[in-house]
Design an enzyme around this catalytic site. Structure first.
Site, short mmCIF file in Angstrom:
data_model
loop_
_atom_site.label_atom_id
_atom_site.label_comp_id
_atom_site.label_asym_id
_atom_site.label_seq_id
_atom_site.Cartn_x
_atom_site.Cartn_y
_atom_site.Cartn_z
N GLN A 155 0.94 -1.17 0.04
CA GLN A 155 -0.11 0.02 0.03
C GLN A 155 1.07 1.18 0.06
O GLN A 155 1.61 1.37 1.02
CB GLN A 155 -0.81 0.05 1.19
CG GLN A 155 -1.68 1.09 1.48
CD GLN A 155 -2.22 1.14 2.96
OE1 GLN A 155 -1.78 0.54 3.95
NE2 GLN A 155 -3.47 1.87 3.14
N GLY A 156 0.90 1.78 -1.03
CA GLY A 156 1.82 3.34 -1.01
C GLY A 156 1.05 4.58 -1.01
O GLY A 156 0.58 5.20 -2.01
N SER A 193 1.97 6.99 2.46
CA SER A 193 2.66 7.57 3.19
C SER A 193 3.93 8.11 2.12
O SER A 193 4.15 7.37 1.37
CB SER A 193 2.99 7.14 4.29
OG SER A 193 1.99 6.46 5.10
N SER A 222 4.96 -0.98 3.73
CA SER A 222 5.04 -2.45 4.21
C SER A 222 4.80 -3.52 3.20
O SER A 222 4.29 -3.42 1.98
CB SER A 222 3.72 -2.74 5.22
OG SER A 222 3.99 -2.09 6.22
N GLU A 267 -9.15 -1.08 6.84
CA GLU A 267 -7.92 -1.32 7.30
C GLU A 267 -7.96 -1.36 8.86
O GLU A 267 -7.73 -2.50 9.43
CB GLU A 267 -6.95 -0.38 6.69
CG GLU A 267 -5.51 -0.40 7.28
CD GLU A 267 -4.59 0.54 6.93
OE1 GLU A 267 -4.82 1.27 6.19
OE2 GLU A 267 -3.30 0.31 7.26
N GLU A 279 -3.25 9.59 17.85
CA GLU A 279 -3.81 11.48 17.99
C GLU A 279 -4.64 11.52 16.83
O GLU A 279 -5.72 12.13 17.16
CB GLU A 279 -2.63 12.38 17.89
CG GLU A 279 -1.57 12.25 19.08
CD GLU A 279 -0.80 10.84 19.15
OE1 GLU A 279 -0.72 10.22 18.10
OE2 GLU A 279 0.04 10.90 20.28
C1 LIG Z 1 4.72 -0.61 11.22
C2 LIG Z 1 4.07 0.39 10.36
C3 LIG Z 1 3.73 -0.08 8.87
C4 LIG Z 1 3.50 0.97 8.07
N1 LIG Z 1 3.03 0.65 6.93
C5 LIG Z 1 2.69 1.52 5.81
C6 LIG Z 1 2.10 0.99 4.35
O1 LIG Z 1 2.29 -0.15 4.14
N2 LIG Z 1 1.88 1.89 3.62
C7 LIG Z 1 1.75 3.07 3.90
O2 LIG Z 1 1.47 4.14 3.19
N3 LIG Z 1 2.33 3.62 5.32
C8 LIG Z 1 2.68 2.91 6.29
N4 LIG Z 1 2.95 3.22 7.40
C9 LIG Z 1 3.09 4.67 7.88
C10 LIG Z 1 1.80 5.20 8.35
O3 LIG Z 1 0.65 5.39 8.00
C11 LIG Z 1 2.34 6.78 8.97
O4 LIG Z 1 3.53 6.53 9.80
C12 LIG Z 1 1.32 7.47 9.82
O5 LIG Z 1 0.29 7.68 9.00
C13 LIG Z 1 1.92 8.56 10.39
O6 LIG Z 1 2.51 9.34 9.52
P1 LIG Z 1 4.20 10.18 9.95
O7 LIG Z 1 4.96 8.93 10.00
O8 LIG Z 1 4.31 10.85 8.61
O9 LIG Z 1 3.95 10.73 11.15
P2 LIG Z 1 3.29 12.22 11.37
O10 LIG Z 1 2.16 12.49 10.46
O11 LIG Z 1 4.39 13.40 10.78
O12 LIG Z 1 3.03 12.56 12.79
C14 LIG Z 1 4.08 12.72 13.73
C15 LIG Z 1 3.42 12.93 15.09
O13 LIG Z 1 2.76 14.02 15.17
C16 LIG Z 1 1.22 13.64 15.51
N5 LIG Z 1 0.43 14.62 14.70
C17 LIG Z 1 0.64 14.84 13.32
N6 LIG Z 1 -0.76 15.58 12.88
C18 LIG Z 1 -1.53 15.68 13.83
C19 LIG Z 1 -2.57 16.29 14.12
N7 LIG Z 1 -3.28 17.01 13.17
N8 LIG Z 1 -3.17 16.29 15.53
C20 LIG Z 1 -2.50 15.68 16.43
N9 LIG Z 1 -1.42 15.05 16.64
C21 LIG Z 1 -0.87 14.96 15.26
C22 LIG Z 1 1.11 12.24 15.11
O14 LIG Z 1 0.12 11.67 15.92
C23 LIG Z 1 2.50 11.72 15.44
O15 LIG Z 1 2.31 11.46 16.92
C24 LIG Z 1 3.38 2.43 8.47
C25 LIG Z 1 3.86 2.63 9.74
C26 LIG Z 1 4.28 1.81 10.58
C27 LIG Z 1 4.67 2.38 11.99
#
Ligand SMILES: Cc1cc2nc3c(=O)[nH]c(=O)nc-3n(C[C@H](O)[C@H](O)[C@H](O)COP(=O)(O)OP(=O)(O)OC[C@H]3O[C@@H](n4cnc5c(N)ncnc54)[C@H](O)[C@@H]3O)c2cc1C
Length: 374
Positions: A120-121, A123, A155, A238, A358
């Site tokens: 799934q692409g 992020s 992933s 999901e 969050e």
């Molecule tokens: C094990 C694992 C598997 C994954 N697999 C996939 C996958 O297969 N495909 C894919 O596309 N993605 C995948 N992801 C990515 C995942 O969807 C993102 O990590 C997630 O959506 C958070 O985005 P970010 O890492 O950019 O963090 P950010 O969005 O930068 O967030 C950083 C922190 O800020 C907080 N924050 C951000 N915005 C707000 C707000 N508006 N209000 C309050 N708090 C906020 C967040 O809660 C977090 O604590 C995976 C992640 C993990 C950990």
């Protein structure tokens, strides 16, 4: 288990499945991709996968309750999870909801049989919680789109045959209105994958790069620039699927923790007792809530149960680790994936993947409780 009373039909289904699993479940150490594919194919050939998917696309046309019974029984039997989890939990249900007839016929059965593995692409380095900020571009060129950009945390990208991709097709439109969902063959020229190592030591996910990758327009899911709606359908499915399987797995983990503590036969401190009782109650409540919500889980309620499931899991894994005392930091012998150490490390990602706690709390506040937006 089971929490709710089975109907006679469900009880017969449960018994048949239990018998089949005890006769056929393999022992697979770690992440042996070939063996895991063969196991998923075997489950599919025996008619246990896609239980609530339509029959015409390889599913079984059974009820949501039978799917729940299946989840309970595979966890009870501690069988390996199917390798194509993203296909089964995310892509398949989305295609059933919004895919074209041709896409359903082409892609659903190979998802079930693990002949085609999916990732799934969504992020990107600057678009996670703020998914609408994604910048991977797709430009129309004849019958194709030409894609350039980068995804991250994808992933299963190293073993995937296809990626379910969100791209920006209208850069000047409002952010949510310029996104399109596409199916991309991972073998297309211009696609490359760089593994990312996680805290567990696995490289389960990676970065995926697109350098002028050509994709037929027929691979679009839904209308052009309507990808945000597709993504929202994907997220509820999901989160619901993660929650239903987590709720049952937590019960199993709680049972494992309690029998390990009893087996050690040493005094247990009062704080540990309180925490263990709390984890037990929380996991019971979560499972009952999932069963009570049933198909309502495919709405905003999926956020509610995903928050609780991931947070209870983290507390339970911490408890398991604390039980090990001074042995906790040591790498144990045997299959690492089955240890408390692995469980503790992997559970950190639970409150991030599929939407952070969050963000999900904001969804519960605004969409379920009807509170004003910030
Ligand atoms: C094990 C694992 C598997 C994954 N697999 C996939 C996958 O297969 N495909 C894919 O596309 N993605 C995948 N992801 C990515 C995942 O969807 C993102 O990590 C997630 O959506 C958070 O985005 P970010 O890492 O950019 O963090 P950010 O969005 O930068 O967030 C950083 C922190 O800020 C907080 N924050 C951000 N915005 C707000 C707000 N508006 N209000 C309050 N708090 C906020 C967040 O809660 C977090 O604590 C995976 C992640 C993990 C950990």
């Amino acid at each position: 288990m089971p929490r709710l009373q089975d109907t006679p039909g469900e009880a017969a289904f449960r018994e048949r499945l239990r018998g089949w699993l005890s006769a056929n479940a393999p022992k697979i150490e770690g992440r042996d991709v070939g063996a895991l594919k063969a196991w998923q194919k075997k489950l599919f050939d025996a008619g246990w996968l896609g239980l609530n998917w339509p029959r015409e696309y390889g599913g079984q046309g059974a009820s949501f309750r039978e799917q729940v019974v299946y989840n309970e029984e595979v966890i009870r039997a501690q069988t390996p999870a199917p390798i194509n989890g993203i296909g089964l939990m995310i892509v398949g249900p989305t295609l059933i909801a919004v895919g074209s007839e041709e896409q359903k016929r082409r892609y659903l059965a190979p998802i079930l049989s693990a002949e085609e593995i999916w990732c799934q692409g969504f992020s990107e380095p600057n678009a996670g919680s703020d998914l609408a900020g994604l910048q991977t571009r797709a430009v129309s060129d004849g019958d194709d789109y030409v894609i350039t950009g980068q995804k991250i945390w994808t992933s299963n990208s190293r073993i995937a045959d296809f990626i379910f991709l969100l791209v920006r097709t209208a850069p000047d439109a409002p952010r949510h209105k310029g996104i399109t969902a596409l199916i991309v063959d991972m073998k297309s020229p211009g696609v490359s994958v760089k593994p990312l190592r996680q805290i567990t030591g696995d490289a389960e996910f990676g970065e995926v790069f697109f350098d002028e990758v050509r994709v037929p327009q027929a691979n679009r899911i839904g209308e052009e620039n309507n990808g945000w709606i597709v993504a929202m359908k994907t997220f509820t499915r999901e989160r619901a699927n993660i929650s239903v399987s987590t709720s049952v797995r937590l019960q199993q983990q709680c049972g494992n923790l309690l029998s390990a503590v009893r087996g050690r036969d040493i005094p247990v401190d009062p704080q540990f007792r309180r925490e263990a009782a709390r984890a037990y109650l929380d996991s019971e409540c979560l499972q009952l809530t999932c069963e009570r919500l049933s198909e309502q889980l495919f709405g905003f309620e999926s956020s509610l149960v995903k928050i609780v499931g991931s947070e209870v899991n983290q507390r339970l894994q911490e408890l398991g680790l604390s039980m090990l005392g001074p042995d906790a930091p040591l790498v144990p012998d045997g299959d690492f994936e089955k240890t408390w150490q692995f469980g503790f490390l992997r559970s950190r990602g639970n409150t991030i993947e599929g939407g952070t706690s969050e963000i999900l709390r904001s969804i519960v506040a605004e969409r379920i409780l009807g509170l004003p937006r910030k």
